[in-house]
Design a protein around this motif. Sequence first.
Motif, PDB file in Angstrom:
ATOM      1  N   HIS A 121       0.054  71.598 -10.535  1.00 15.78           N
ATOM      2  CA  HIS A 121      -0.498  72.866 -10.065  1.00 15.78           C
ATOM      3  C   HIS A 121      -1.655  73.324 -10.961  1.00 15.78           C
ATOM      4  O   HIS A 121      -1.607  73.157 -12.178  1.00 15.78           O
ATOM      5  N   PRO A 124      -0.042  78.179 -11.173  1.00 14.89           N
ATOM      6  CA  PRO A 124       1.360  77.778 -11.267  1.00 14.89           C
ATOM      7  C   PRO A 124       2.233  78.464 -10.218  1.00 14.89           C
ATOM      8  O   PRO A 124       2.000  79.623  -9.850  1.00 14.89           O
ATOM      9  N   ALA A 157       3.026  73.651 -19.239  1.00 18.32           N
ATOM     10  CA  ALA A 157       4.153  74.556 -18.981  1.00 18.32           C
ATOM     11  C   ALA A 157       4.310  75.549 -20.122  1.00 18.32           C
ATOM     12  O   ALA A 157       4.606  76.737 -19.901  1.00 18.32           O
ATOM     13  N   GLU A 160       1.596  78.181 -19.734  1.00 15.62           N
ATOM     14  CA  GLU A 160       1.900  79.048 -18.594  1.00 15.62           C
ATOM     15  C   GLU A 160       3.021  80.038 -18.947  1.00 15.62           C
ATOM     16  O   GLU A 160       2.950  81.219 -18.590  1.00 15.62           O
TER      17      GLU A 160
END
Length: 283
Positions: A121, A124, A157, A160
């Motif tokens: 992505h 996200p 990740a 994010e």
Amino acid sequence: MFKYTYRYFLFFLLLLAGCKESEVMPRNSLTLEEEQLLLGNPSGATAEKSNQSNYLITKPQYVLSYSRERGTPNWVSWHVTQDWLGTADRQDDFRADPALPEEWYHVTASSYRGSGFDRGHNTPSADRTKTAADNSATFLMTNMIPQAPKSNQELWANLEDYTRGLVRQGMEVYVVMGSYGRGGTGSNGSAKTIDNGRITVPSRIWKVLVLLPEGNNDLERIDSSTRVIAVDTPNTNTVRTDWGTYRTTVDAIEEATGYNLLSRLPEKVQQVLESQVDKGLTR
């Protein structure tokens, strides 16, 4: 009394009618699409079919420039606030984007199968959990790049999660993310393309974040003291998990991509913000 009550009721119905695609309310008198592109159109993308390498797609949840040749977005721009964070489940409904011209090749949910790269992505899934429809929009394949699993599931990740953590503490964040170059290393080794050559694997993945305390008139509130994070990472499965080690300047990303980021800010503010490497906390 009834007359005024009736007027308020009509006003409420009009508000509901304006939220069909997303229940998130636009901020600062902007449409949701304008909100996602507040800091500018980095590549001057347009919604003309002849503009195959820089095709503009606007959605309430994010805005992007798409490359038909690469089969991926050049960049994606979006805004993260507490309004966008809710309790909707992850939809996992990867699918082709009908917003692309019908005659173009449409990347599908299975196009990455067996490639050794994740469907990574840009915007996200967890940044759009207000409604199921908002979350579902992040699974359109125009929002995806072939991303090395460790890069996608660990390094990005972590960044994010850090971003959403700041938002939950009262910040709002404007984000632009993109990729460039050709050739990355996934779980099956190195590759320049996947899907029989129809999707380019980028060699680099970058992101720029502009952080503000939650408020209104966002464009006017950004000044030379605003925190800006710029990150540029290799698209490999040996990437480090600490995103802070890949911090760079906005100027460096602009030089690598040819884009004009933060273009709606005053020139003097741009010069200061784009030349600095962030030294703030990373967790």
